[in-house]
Design an enzyme around this catalytic site. Structure first.
Site, PDB file in Angstrom:
ATOM      1  N   GLU A  42      -9.760   5.710   3.286  1.00 41.68           N
ATOM      2  CA  GLU A  42     -10.584   4.614   3.777  1.00 41.68           C
ATOM      3  C   GLU A  42      -9.649   3.440   4.002  1.00 41.68           C
ATOM      4  OE1 GLU A  42     -10.063   5.166   0.604  1.00 41.68           O
ATOM      5  OE2 GLU A  42      -9.443   3.146  -0.020  1.00 41.68           O
ATOM      6  N   LYS A  46       0.804  -1.226   0.000  1.00 39.11           N
ATOM      7  CA  LYS A  46       0.000   0.000   0.000  1.00 39.11           C
ATOM      8  C   LYS A  46       0.838   1.277   0.000  1.00 39.11           C
ATOM      9  CE  LYS A  46      -4.207  -1.729   0.038  1.00 39.11           C
ATOM     10  NZ  LYS A  46      -5.091  -1.515  -1.139  1.00 39.11           N
ATOM     11  N   SER A  60       1.409  -9.639  -1.178  1.00 41.67           N
ATOM     12  CA  SER A  60       1.125  -8.206  -1.032  1.00 41.67           C
ATOM     13  C   SER A  60       1.325  -7.667   0.372  1.00 41.67           C
ATOM     14  CB  SER A  60      -0.304  -7.923  -1.496  1.00 41.67           C
ATOM     15  OG  SER A  60      -1.216  -8.738  -0.791  1.00 41.67           O
TER      16      SER A  60
END
Lengths: 402, 277
Positions: free
Chosen positions: A115, A93, A382
């Site tokens: 969010e 991220k 990830s």
């Protein structure tokens, strides 16, 4: 390398998908953002600044690790893990938040909002807000604040305000609704850092571009290690940012197959899942036209996944496009398969994956054995699983929610 | 000429602005909505905005979010909202605008919806998350069915946005009074004269002001420069308070709406200059 179509078009469409379905209050801000992004996109100074932070702060490039024990155990394709779990804050991220925050800072915005579902995007946003001295507010569904309590503490430590969202299903979709409402209200001074390849144009394009560092590195690394391109890329898909980041630089490589793995929750037939591309229909949510889990009246359905980051009824519009084109195939694995994948990678490779990434691991266990031994798979790992330890130990004691 | 245009013409002669009242269809129940709307009209509402409930009302504050949830729990679908329009139309010529988010219309089918809405007796549609850039296909079908497509403008709107929106708009232009979501704002001063006159440079369509308005004083202030005032959340909160307790609900709504209606008269210099326009 074959030429690949330039996507999206200038109005943000990927074929019939994408676009800008937002209220007029936001249109000027979205147009301004698009303009600002296109200006910095190829600006050498911005690129240099971004690369500096990606290297010195995030710790890129992340390794492309040959999972030797997993490969031997499954007895088929050679498996490589793109180790986004080793990036600062523990997931991919931050590739995107650092890019958007630098852009926000250039645009003179002093406040960022985001969010979050699993909390990884929230942590990554809170982190860059601390780094660049910005005010930061994170919207998170109440249900998710419970199951990802560790990340809530991290965000608060980083100086962010965490707003618990009690509306609707209290998960990622409602967190995004609430973030949109905040943005509509504070649009003049606030930059909304969307965490996935979702939302109105230019977000799907911009987030994809920032995440493409995953695929660019992986492509270079595999060419160096194997002197050839991989046969198959595998990544989990909620909104789909890590998948888009890995896939995008390979889209022109026709021999490279790609599989996105969605969350089948308690099973597709149970109705409790988040497998948008497997069983959704075309609709409009959160600013873009895309596949959506909805009822016959166009009401968005609640979703379920063991992995909060996949617990979302929509999917990035470019994934919808790639799915319709047949360029990427989308499969799904259940909560219990993902949980097995979580334990498997921990025990076979000594790497505890995030529950989201465990979906990609679980699918690989099905796909790899049938492939020739000289073929190559790259999994996008990830994120790391520390955030999930409490939830998983609960499940191991009480069993899975049906 | 459409019922909306007729209504503005009629009100202009009376030297009044239009009172537009919003209710979420299906709240407190699909059975009660038509009667409730007729009560609003009896009490002084000039135009009705009938909200189509949606699971993810991103531009709405808590009052309308909850109304949407209640209506959905009662099984309100877009098809049922069209039935409600039909029932209102049997008894009243009040202009009806269907107000909602794009997905339910899209899922119903844009062409089919346009035809069914016209047949039911609706006059216009306002889709919160459908800017002109994405509205082309819907507009073709609405035009074909003779329905207005109403667009929003906001305090953030640039000159460029104003000319794009007004070029595409029909019915009237809905000026969102605040940079924000729907909901009552008792302390707002509604100084939107400059923006309103900027909009009037680009269009001859009436300009309505909405979001946050709940008192006759605020309505009166807006009557000083706009052509319509939209009151929604304040009405929805009265519905929330009384639920299906019909008698008390209708009493309070009636008193509230007649109070707003009395404030819709245009006074002073503006009324004189307006008569010449």
């Amino acid at each position: 390398m074959a030429a690949r179509p330039v996507m999206p078009d200038e109005l943000g469409h990927f074929g019939i998908f994408g676009g800008r379905y937002v209220s007029e209050t936001l249109m000027p801000a979205i147009l301004q953002l698009e303009k600002a992004y296109l200006e910095i996109k190829d600006d050498p100074e911005f690129t240099k600044e971004l690369e500096y932070y990606l290297k010195e702060y995030v710790g890129r490039p992340t390794p492309l690790y040959f999972a030797e024990r997993m490969t031997k155990d499954l007895g088929g394709a050679k498996i490589y893990l793109k180790r986004e779990d080793l990036a600062h804050t523990g997931a991919h991220k931050i590739n995107n938040t650092i890019g958007q925050a630098l852009l926000a800072s250039r645009m003179g915005k002093k406040r960022v909002i985001a969010e979050t579902g699993a909390g990884q995007h929230g942590v990554a946003t809170a982190t860059v807000a601390a780094l660049l001295d910005m005010e930061c507010e994170i919207f998170m569904g109440l249900e998710d604040t419970r199951r990802q309590a560790l990340n809530v503490t991290r965000m608060k430590l980083l100086g962010a305000t965490v707003r618990e969202v009690t509306q609707g299903t209290q998960t990622l979709k409602d967190a995004m609704n609430e973030a949109m409402r905040d943005w509509i209200t504070n649009v003049r001074n606030t930059f909304y850092i969307i965490g996935s390849v979702a939302g109105p144009h230019p977000y799907p394009m911009m987030v994809r571009d920032f995440q493409s560092v995953i695929g660019r590195e992986a492509r270079e690394q595999i060419l160096e290690k194997e002197k050839r391109l991989p046969d198959l890329l595998i990544a989990c898909v909620g909104g789909g940012s890590n998948a888009m980041g890995l896939f995008y630089p390979f889209l022109g490589d026709e021999t490279v197959k790609m599989t996105g793995v969605e969350a089948a929750g308690s099973g597709i037939e149970s109705g409790h899942h988040a497998a948008t591309l497997s069983s959704g229909t075309v609709g409009v949510l959160h600013g873009s036209k895309t596949y959506l889990l909805q009822d016959e009246n166009g009401q968005v359905l609640g979703t379920h996944s063991i992995a909060p980051g996949l617990d979302y009824p929509g999917v990035g519009p470019e994934h919808s496009y790639l799915s319709d084109m047949g360029r990427v195939s989308y499969k799904n694995v259940t909560d219990s398969e993902a949980l097995e994948g979580f334990k498997y990678l921990s025990q076979v490779e000594g790497i505890i994956p995030a529950l989201e990434s465990a979906h990609a691991v679980a699918y690989t266990r099905k796909a790899a054995p049938g492939m020739p031994r000289d073929s190559v798979i790259i999994i996008c790992l990830s994120g790391r699983g520390d955030k999930d330890i409490n939830a998983v130990s609960d499940i191991l004691v009480k069993g899975l929610k049906q | 000429m459409s019922r909306i245009a007729d209504k503005f013409k009629e009100l202009k002669k009376k030297n009044r602005i239009a009172l537009v009242n919003y209710v979420t269809a299906g709240d407190p129940s699909p059975e009660l909505t038509a009667d409730l709307v007729l009560k609003l009209v009896d009490s002084g509402a000039d135009i009705i905005e009938l909200g189509v409930p949606f699971s993810d009302p991103m531009a709405d504050g808590p009052a309308i979010q909850l109304a949407s949830e209640r209506a959905l729990k009662k099984g309100t679908t877009l098809g049922k909202v069209l039935d409600i329009v039909k029932r209102i139309r049997e008894k009243s010529e009040v202009p009806i605008i269907m107000f909602g988010y794009y997905n339910p219309f899209f899922k119903y089918g844009l062409e089919r919806f346009s035809k069914d809405a016209a047949d039911a007796g609706a006059d216009g549609v306002l889709v919160v998350d459908l800017p002109p850039e994405e509205a082309g296909e819907f507009k073709v079908h609405l035009d074909g069915a003779g329905l207005d497509l109403i667009f929003l403008l906001a305090p953030t709107s640039t000159g460029e946005r104003i000319s794009l929106v007004t070029k595409n708009a029909s019915g009237f232009v809905y000026l969102v009074s605040v940079t924000g979501i729907t909901g009552v704002r008792p302390d707002m001063d509604f100084s939107l004269e400059d923006l309103t006159s900027e909009i009037r440079h680009s269009t001859k369509l009436p300009v309505g002001v909405g979001f946050g308005i709940s008192s006759p004083e605020q309505v009166s202030r807006i009557a000083g420069y706009a052509d319509a005032v939209i009151v929604g959340s304040a009405i929805v909160r009265i519905i929330e308070k009384h639920g299906e307790n019909k008698e008390e609900l209708f009493d309070e709504l009636s008193g509230f709406v007649s109070g707003l209606s009395r404030a819709c008269g245009i006074k002073g210099e503006r009324s004189l200059s307006r008569a010449d326009r």
